[in-house]
Design an enzyme around this catalytic site. Structure first.
Site, PDB file in Angstrom:
ATOM      1  N   HIS B 124      27.892  96.813 -14.813  1.00 20.94           N
ATOM      2  CA  HIS B 124      26.555  96.267 -15.057  1.00 20.94           C
ATOM      3  C   HIS B 124      26.238  95.950 -13.730  1.00 20.94           C
ATOM      4  O   HIS B 124      26.987  95.322 -12.794  1.00 20.94           O
ATOM      5  CB  HIS B 124      26.618  95.067 -16.139  1.00 20.94           C
ATOM      6  CG  HIS B 124      25.355  94.736 -16.395  1.00 20.94           C
ATOM      7  ND1 HIS B 124      24.740  93.676 -15.755  1.00 20.94           N
ATOM      8  CD2 HIS B 124      24.756  94.670 -17.537  1.00 20.94           C
ATOM      9  CE1 HIS B 124      23.489  93.175 -16.383  1.00 20.94           C
ATOM     10  NE2 HIS B 124      23.488  93.836 -17.435  1.00 20.94           N
ATOM     11  N   ASP B 201      34.515  90.713 -16.234  1.00 22.76           N
ATOM     12  CA  ASP B 201      33.191  90.568 -16.715  1.00 22.76           C
ATOM     13  C   ASP B 201      33.292  90.974 -18.612  1.00 22.76           C
ATOM     14  O   ASP B 201      33.398  91.845 -18.894  1.00 22.76           O
ATOM     15  CB  ASP B 201      32.464  91.519 -16.114  1.00 22.76           C
ATOM     16  CG  ASP B 201      31.178  91.510 -16.902  1.00 22.76           C
ATOM     17  OD1 ASP B 201      30.733  90.966 -17.870  1.00 22.76           O
ATOM     18  OD2 ASP B 201      30.226  92.270 -16.454  1.00 22.76           O
ATOM     19  N   GLN B 204      30.464  91.707 -22.557  1.00 25.81           N
ATOM     20  CA  GLN B 204      30.572  92.563 -23.801  1.00 25.81           C
ATOM     21  C   GLN B 204      31.918  92.417 -24.965  1.00 25.81           C
ATOM     22  O   GLN B 204      31.629  92.685 -25.984  1.00 25.81           O
ATOM     23  CB  GLN B 204      30.280  93.975 -23.497  1.00 25.81           C
ATOM     24  CG  GLN B 204      28.749  94.557 -22.816  1.00 25.81           C
ATOM     25  CD  GLN B 204      27.622  94.216 -23.896  1.00 25.81           C
ATOM     26  OE1 GLN B 204      27.820  94.332 -24.989  1.00 25.81           O
ATOM     27  NE2 GLN B 204      26.490  93.937 -23.375  1.00 25.81           N
ATOM     28  N   LYS B 227      25.137  86.692 -26.319  1.00 28.44           N
ATOM     29  CA  LYS B 227      25.814  87.902 -26.899  1.00 28.44           C
ATOM     30  C   LYS B 227      26.824  87.693 -27.813  1.00 28.44           C
ATOM     31  O   LYS B 227      27.505  88.552 -28.351  1.00 28.44           O
ATOM     32  CB  LYS B 227      26.413  88.968 -25.674  1.00 28.44           C
ATOM     33  CG  LYS B 227      25.419  89.395 -24.791  1.00 28.44           C
ATOM     34  CD  LYS B 227      25.853  90.400 -23.788  1.00 28.44           C
ATOM     35  CE  LYS B 227      25.155  90.533 -22.415  1.00 28.44           C
ATOM     36  NZ  LYS B 227      24.064  91.494 -22.425  1.00 28.44           N
ATOM     37  N   CYS B 365      20.986  98.220 -17.260  1.00 28.23           N
ATOM     38  CA  CYS B 365      21.356  97.682 -16.225  1.00 28.23           C
ATOM     39  C   CYS B 365      22.552  98.494 -15.523  1.00 28.23           C
ATOM     40  O   CYS B 365      23.625  97.639 -15.054  1.00 28.23           O
ATOM     41  CB  CYS B 365      21.623  96.118 -16.321  1.00 28.23           C
ATOM     42  SG  CYS B 365      20.171  95.394 -16.660  1.00 28.23           S
TER      43      CYS B 365
HETATM   44  C1  LIG Z   1      28.910  94.122 -19.200  1.00 29.97           C
HETATM   45  C2  LIG Z   1      27.853  93.052 -18.992  1.00 29.97           C
HETATM   46  N1  LIG Z   1      27.768  92.241 -17.747  1.00 29.97           N
HETATM   47  C3  LIG Z   1      27.033  91.196 -17.656  1.00 29.97           C
HETATM   48  C4  LIG Z   1      25.958  91.226 -18.154  1.00 29.97           C
HETATM   49  C5  LIG Z   1      24.913  90.221 -17.791  1.00 29.97           C
HETATM   50  O1  LIG Z   1      24.743  89.023 -18.786  1.00 29.97           O
HETATM   51  P1  LIG Z   1      23.699  88.029 -18.617  1.00 29.97           P
HETATM   52  O2  LIG Z   1      22.563  88.902 -18.459  1.00 29.97           O
HETATM   53  O3  LIG Z   1      23.811  87.203 -19.805  1.00 29.97           O
HETATM   54  O4  LIG Z   1      24.090  87.205 -17.547  1.00 29.97           O
HETATM   55  C6  LIG Z   1      25.802  92.021 -19.291  1.00 29.97           C
HETATM   56  C7  LIG Z   1      24.614  91.686 -19.955  1.00 29.97           C
HETATM   57  O5  LIG Z   1      23.649  92.804 -20.422  1.00 29.97           O
HETATM   58  C8  LIG Z   1      26.654  93.031 -19.462  1.00 29.97           C
HETATM   59  O6  LIG Z   1      26.606  93.658 -20.572  1.00 29.97           O
END
Ligand SMILES: Cc1ncc(COP(=O)(O)O)c(C=O)c1O
Lengths: 150, 407
Positions: B124, B201, B204, B227, B365
């Site tokens: 991401h 990370d 998900q 999430k 993203c």
């Molecule tokens: C794999 C992954 N990492 C990081 C994020 C970032 O999360 P946040 O926007 O809640 O900080 C997301 C959110 O879409 C994600 O799917």
């Protein structure tokens, strides 16, 4: 099944999406500008052939959703033979049609572009319809660079 | 399906009763953000109605109650991911802020010009850009391990990229664009063999599986509450205590200090060292309530149910002519990303919305993933524990119909 969408996806839009007009590279173009909508990844390259300040030919390449493809396809048809000023005026009217208030809208003034009026009800899709015109605007202002709707 | 109490769960989520364009909502955009159960909503209302004051500051009754709830939620998070101590649980805004925190504290203190940071090609943007910024600041180099056409990490290539210069490995536990679940235990073992810390990370992964940070042995784990059926604006950075102790603080201000004079400041102990200023009290409490809610169901049961949903959806999707699934990893979470021949994902999104179906259309993203698969965007249905087979049928019928309409 998609009755609610009839205003947005008119048959003309499907038609232009299936068979986009003026979908070609123009080797001897006088203007060439790229448009990009980072939100959805739509990309197009617009080509113009000019005679003085009259647009004598317009074509495009690229990939996008049905709304953006139909919009640029219709645009390349309608601006041929128009002067820069006439094209800019049309852009203004098109912009009003897609984003403006009801009382400003003059569907007759935009001719067959009126099929795109439905995007007004779909704020997330307005940029799909206007990308072509922002790109044209940049081309007319002779900005030889990428433009983005963001 | 295996007696998972999905109808009972659905009844706990008030928004699932909404009509969208006069049709029952089919919410399949859970990877972007999940809906909230009544228990989470109530926890916030209750806090503000009965227990709210600033935390860690006062001797009065409400401040004590508020602090108890706030710190109680930290313990719930600690237990939920099986961290060794509350000191290892730092509240932040979300996964994004957590990664930036690590980059700007651990990264700045330990990563120098010529050093390497290793990520994968399925990250991401939030696990790419903070490292690019750090590389710009320090002269370090970002290395990217490739993926294959199934959307899996090419593990051999990943291993080859671990070198003496590698100072940090930061990988996604489960990909939001593809659904791929990475072999994180192997990744961690390989990195640790060279004394390289690993950040996972988990944005998900966290709602879809039981996560045990001690068993994984990761050094950092990050996720967002929104999430995980919790409010937006709250997230967690887990870090091993020894690493967090050695790291410089992130932001300066109240709460993160022990003693301040104009000559010098003594920083507070963990976890407060990294929590400058008044925290997001109510949403932390909401996160605690979400964890209680999930524990009552059981993460393993949720994982098993969602696996059935994904199998069902995948099988149905494969029967649709002109549909190509993007992301076919052998080990995958409940995400179905796809493209249709000659129909742009945005058109798919709008058309399905008119049927009450919420999916995501776009680059998710993860623009490098789109480039890799040579698509401008994908359509993505992402499932949660409250989704049903019947909803998947509605989705598939919708896709079939829109293919017909486009002709
Ligand atoms: C794999 C992954 N990492 C990081 C994020 C970032 O999360 P946040 O926007 O809640 O900080 C997301 C959110 O879409 C994600 O799917």
């Amino acid at each position: 099944m998609f009755d609610d969408l009839r205003d947005l996806y008119q048959e003309v839009i499907f038609d232009h999406n299936r068979n986009p007009r003026n979908f070609r590279v123009m080797d001897n173009a006088d203007r060439k500008v790229e448009g990009f909508n980072p939100l959805c990844g739509d990309r197009l390259t617009l080509y113009l052939k000019m005679d003085g300040n009259t647009i004598t030919d317009a074509s495009f390449q690229g990939s996008g959703c049905a709304i953006s493809t139909a919009s640029v396809s219709l645009m390349t048809e309608i601006v041929k033979g128009k002067t820069e000023q006439e094209a800019e005026d049309l852009f203004k009217k098109f912009h009003e049609m897609t984003t403006g208030k009801d009382e400003q809208i003059n569907l007759e003034a935009v001719g067959k572009l009126a099929v795109l009026a439905g995007v007004r009800e779909y704020p997330a899709r307005v940029k799909c319809a206007t990308l072509a015109w922002h790109t044209l605007d940049a081309a007319l202002k002779n900005e030889q660079k990428s433009i983005s709707t963001e | 399906m295996t007696n998972f109490p999905v109808e009972k769960i659905r009844a706990d989520f008030p928004i699932l009763a909404e009509l969208i364009r006069n049709k029952p909502l089919v919410y399949l955009d859970n990877a972007a953000s999940c809906q909230k159960p009544q228990a989470v909503i109530d926890s916030i209302v209750h806090l503000y109605s009965h227990d709210y004051a600033n935390v860690h500051r006062g001797v009065h009754t409400l401040s004590v109650r508020s602090t108890d709830k706030f710190e109680g939620a930290r313990t719930k998070v600690k237990d939920f991911i099986n961290a060794a101590s509350e000191k290892e649980i730092i509240f932040v805004r979300g996964a994004t802020e957590a990664i930036n925190l690590v980059a700007q504290t651990y990264g700045k203190a330990n990563i120098k010009a010529g050093d390497e940071i290793l990520i994968t090609a399925m990250e991401h943007h939030s696990n790419i850009v903070p490292w690019q910024m750090l590389c710009e600041q320090t002269g370090a180099i970002l290395k990217v391990a490739p993926i294959n056409l199934q959307g899996e990490l090419i593990y051999d290539e990943f291993e080859k990229l671990i070198s003496d210069k590698t100072k940090l490995v930061s990988v996604v536990h489960m990909s939001n664009a593809l659904g791929t679940i990475n072999p994180v235990k192997d990744i961690i073992a390989a990195a640790h063999a060279k004394n390289i810390p690993v950040l996972l990370d988990g944005a998900q992964a966290i709602p879809h599986m039981a996560v045990d940070v001690q068993d994984l042995d990761c050094d950092f784990y990050v996720f967002s509450g929104h999430k995980l059926y919790a409010p937006s604006g709250i997230g967690v950075l887990y870090g091993k205590q020894a690493l967090l102790e050695a790291m410089p603080p992130y932001q300066g201000g109240g709460d993160m200090i022990r003693k301040v004079t104009f000559e010098e400041t003594e920083y507070n102990v963990l976890p407060y060292k990294f929590e400058a200023g008044t925290p997001n009290i109510a949403d932390v409490v909401g996160l605690g309530a979400a964890i209680d809610y999930l524990n009552a169901i059981g993460m393993d049961k949720i994982a098993a149910y969602e696996a059935e949903l994904l199998d069902y959806a995948t099988e149905k999707a494969q029967q649709i002519k002109g549909l190509r699934i993007i992301g076919e990893a052998g080990h995958k979470g409940a995400i179905l990303a796809f493209v249709l021949d000659r129909i742009h994902p945005h058109d798919i999104g709008t058309m399905l919305d008119s049927l009450g179906i919420a999916i995501r259309a776009g680059h998710h993203c993860a623009m490098p993933v789109m480039d890799f698969f040579e698509v401008p965007a994908t359509a993505r249905a992402s499932f949660a524990m409250y989704n049903t087979k019947e909803e998947i049928d509605v989705l598939m019928k919708g896709i079939q119909s829109l293919i017909e309409v486009f002709g």
